[in-house]
Scaffold this motif. Structure first.
Motif, PDB file in Angstrom:
ATOM      1  N   UNK A  21     -11.042   1.474  22.886  1.00  0.00           N
ATOM      2  CA  UNK A  21     -12.060   1.471  21.860  1.00  0.00           C
ATOM      3  C   UNK A  21     -12.744   2.807  21.687  1.00  0.00           C
ATOM      4  N   UNK A  22     -12.319   3.804  22.425  1.00  0.00           N
ATOM      5  CA  UNK A  22     -12.908   5.141  22.284  1.00  0.00           C
ATOM      6  C   UNK A  22     -11.886   6.048  21.619  1.00  0.00           C
ATOM      7  N   UNK A  23     -12.244   6.633  20.476  1.00  0.00           N
ATOM      8  CA  UNK A  23     -11.290   7.402  19.687  1.00  0.00           C
ATOM      9  C   UNK A  23     -10.791   8.647  20.413  1.00  0.00           C
ATOM     10  N   UNK A  24     -11.646   9.310  21.130  1.00  0.00           N
ATOM     11  CA  UNK A  24     -11.263  10.587  21.746  1.00  0.00           C
ATOM     12  C   UNK A  24     -10.315  10.414  22.920  1.00  0.00           C
ATOM     13  N   UNK A  25     -10.058   9.200  23.340  1.00  0.00           N
ATOM     14  CA  UNK A  25      -9.200   8.983  24.496  1.00  0.00           C
ATOM     15  C   UNK A  25      -7.714   9.085  24.127  1.00  0.00           C
ATOM     16  N   UNK A  26      -7.353   8.893  22.841  1.00  0.00           N
ATOM     17  CA  UNK A  26      -5.955   8.972  22.421  1.00  0.00           C
ATOM     18  C   UNK A  26      -5.725  10.366  21.836  1.00  0.00           C
ATOM     19  N   UNK A  27      -4.868  11.169  22.453  1.00  0.00           N
ATOM     20  CA  UNK A  27      -4.668  12.530  21.952  1.00  0.00           C
ATOM     21  C   UNK A  27      -3.866  12.546  20.650  1.00  0.00           C
ATOM     22  N   UNK A  28      -4.095  13.568  19.838  1.00  0.00           N
ATOM     23  CA  UNK A  28      -3.349  13.700  18.587  1.00  0.00           C
ATOM     24  C   UNK A  28      -1.862  13.895  18.835  1.00  0.00           C
ATOM     25  N   UNK A  29      -1.494  14.461  19.975  1.00  0.00           N
ATOM     26  CA  UNK A  29      -0.073  14.630  20.291  1.00  0.00           C
ATOM     27  C   UNK A  29       0.620  13.283  20.474  1.00  0.00           C
ATOM     28  N   UNK A  30      -0.144  12.235  20.694  1.00  0.00           N
ATOM     29  CA  UNK A  30       0.414  10.892  20.800  1.00  0.00           C
ATOM     30  C   UNK A  30       0.484  10.213  19.434  1.00  0.00           C
ATOM     31  N   UNK A  31      -0.504  10.440  18.575  1.00  0.00           N
ATOM     32  CA  UNK A  31      -0.619   9.726  17.308  1.00  0.00           C
ATOM     33  C   UNK A  31       0.231  10.364  16.215  1.00  0.00           C
ATOM     34  N   UNK A  32       0.168  11.685  16.081  1.00  0.00           N
ATOM     35  CA  UNK A  32       0.802  12.374  14.948  1.00  0.00           C
ATOM     36  C   UNK A  32       2.315  12.158  14.892  1.00  0.00           C
ATOM     37  N   UNK A  33       3.057  12.272  15.996  1.00  0.00           N
ATOM     38  CA  UNK A  33       4.507  12.025  15.878  1.00  0.00           C
ATOM     39  C   UNK A  33       4.845  10.598  15.452  1.00  0.00           C
ATOM     40  N   UNK A  34       4.071   9.633  15.907  1.00  0.00           N
ATOM     41  CA  UNK A  34       4.354   8.258  15.536  1.00  0.00           C
ATOM     42  C   UNK A  34       4.045   7.987  14.067  1.00  0.00           C
ATOM     43  N   UNK A  35       2.969   8.545  13.580  1.00  0.00           N
ATOM     44  CA  UNK A  35       2.652   8.393  12.156  1.00  0.00           C
ATOM     45  C   UNK A  35       3.699   9.111  11.313  1.00  0.00           C
ATOM     46  N   UNK A  36       4.086  10.313  11.724  1.00  0.00           N
ATOM     47  CA  UNK A  36       5.119  11.050  11.000  1.00  0.00           C
ATOM     48  C   UNK A  36       6.447  10.318  10.986  1.00  0.00           C
ATOM     49  N   UNK A  37       6.810   9.741  12.112  1.00  0.00           N
ATOM     50  CA  UNK A  37       8.062   8.979  12.176  1.00  0.00           C
ATOM     51  C   UNK A  37       7.993   7.750  11.271  1.00  0.00           C
ATOM     52  N   UNK A  38       6.862   7.079  11.254  1.00  0.00           N
ATOM     53  CA  UNK A  38       6.704   5.916  10.369  1.00  0.00           C
ATOM     54  C   UNK A  38       6.819   6.300   8.909  1.00  0.00           C
ATOM     55  N   UNK A  39       6.200   7.423   8.517  1.00  0.00           N
ATOM     56  CA  UNK A  39       6.312   7.891   7.130  1.00  0.00           C
ATOM     57  C   UNK A  39       7.744   8.299   6.795  1.00  0.00           C
ATOM     58  N   UNK A  40       8.426   8.929   7.747  1.00  0.00           N
ATOM     59  CA  UNK A  40       9.819   9.329   7.504  1.00  0.00           C
ATOM     60  C   UNK A  40      10.715   8.108   7.324  1.00  0.00           C
ATOM     61  N   UNK A  41      10.529   7.095   8.155  1.00  0.00           N
ATOM     62  CA  UNK A  41      11.334   5.865   8.021  1.00  0.00           C
ATOM     63  C   UNK A  41      11.049   5.188   6.687  1.00  0.00           C
ATOM     64  N   UNK A  42       9.778   5.148   6.290  1.00  0.00           N
ATOM     65  CA  UNK A  42       9.435   4.542   4.996  1.00  0.00           C
ATOM     66  C   UNK A  42      10.061   5.327   3.850  1.00  0.00           C
ATOM     67  N   UNK A  43      10.056   6.650   3.930  1.00  0.00           N
ATOM     68  CA  UNK A  43      10.674   7.471   2.883  1.00  0.00           C
ATOM     69  C   UNK A  43      12.170   7.247   2.789  1.00  0.00           C
ATOM     70  N   UNK A  44      12.839   7.158   3.932  1.00  0.00           N
ATOM     71  CA  UNK A  44      14.288   6.909   3.931  1.00  0.00           C
ATOM     72  C   UNK A  44      14.587   5.531   3.342  1.00  0.00           C
ATOM     73  N   UNK A  45      13.785   4.536   3.692  1.00  0.00           N
ATOM     74  CA  UNK A  45      14.004   3.192   3.130  1.00  0.00           C
ATOM     75  C   UNK A  45      13.756   3.179   1.630  1.00  0.00           C
ATOM     76  N   UNK A  46      12.753   3.912   1.164  1.00  0.00           N
ATOM     77  CA  UNK A  46      12.472   4.019  -0.272  1.00  0.00           C
ATOM     78  C   UNK A  46      13.671   4.641  -0.986  1.00  0.00           C
ATOM     79  N   UNK A  47      14.219   5.722  -0.414  1.00  0.00           N
ATOM     80  CA  UNK A  47      15.362   6.403  -1.029  1.00  0.00           C
ATOM     81  C   UNK A  47      16.590   5.488  -1.036  1.00  0.00           C
ATOM     82  N   UNK A  48      16.836   4.790   0.069  1.00  0.00           N
ATOM     83  CA  UNK A  48      17.986   3.878   0.116  1.00  0.00           C
ATOM     84  C   UNK A  48      17.850   2.759  -0.910  1.00  0.00           C
ATOM     85  N   UNK A  49      16.653   2.240  -1.085  1.00  0.00           N
ATOM     86  CA  UNK A  49      16.439   1.187  -2.082  1.00  0.00           C
ATOM     87  C   UNK A  49      16.694   1.723  -3.486  1.00  0.00           C
TER      88      UNK A  49
END
Length: 106
Positions: A21-49
């Motif tokens: 429940x504390x925001x500063x405990x999760x480092x950006x190095x943990x969050x940013x790659x996962x968000x980027x990967x999720x956006x990349x997967x969504x973009x690939x699925x959009x293109x395939x559709x």
């Protein structure tokens, strides 16, 4: 789990991000790659559709059909009945009015 148990577990696992429940405990190095990967997967699925899923276009979107609708106007003649309005919802025609002959009764 009690707070002391969580603190003891995190002390034993120092590399684990703390989702307590504390925001500063999760480092950006943990969050940013996962968000980027999720956006990349969504973009690939959009293109395939777009490439493989939407190959069919309805005939009502062809230029010939749209030109015929524009030529015909807002009233469509029928073979065995009185003419009717095309798309009465978009033209805001009440449900009691079926065609132009109903407006001429006044």
């Amino acid at each position: 789990m009690a707070s002391s148990q969580l603190e003891r577990w995190f002390a034993e696992h120092p590399s684990a991000p703390r989702f307590t429940g504390r925001y500063n405990e999760v480092p950006l190095s943990y969050v940013v790659p996962r968000v980027g990967l999720g956006l990349a997967v969504a973009g690939v699925m959009w293109w395939l559709n777009a490439q493989f899923g939407q190959s069919y276009r309805p005939e009502s979107l062809t230029p010939e059909f749209l030109a015929e609708v524009k030529r015909q106007g807002e009233v469509a003649p029928r073979m065995h009945g009185p003419p009717v309005y095309i798309n009465p919802f978009a033209q805001k025609i009440p449900g009691s009015v079926r065609g132009p002959q109903d407006l001429n009764k006044d």
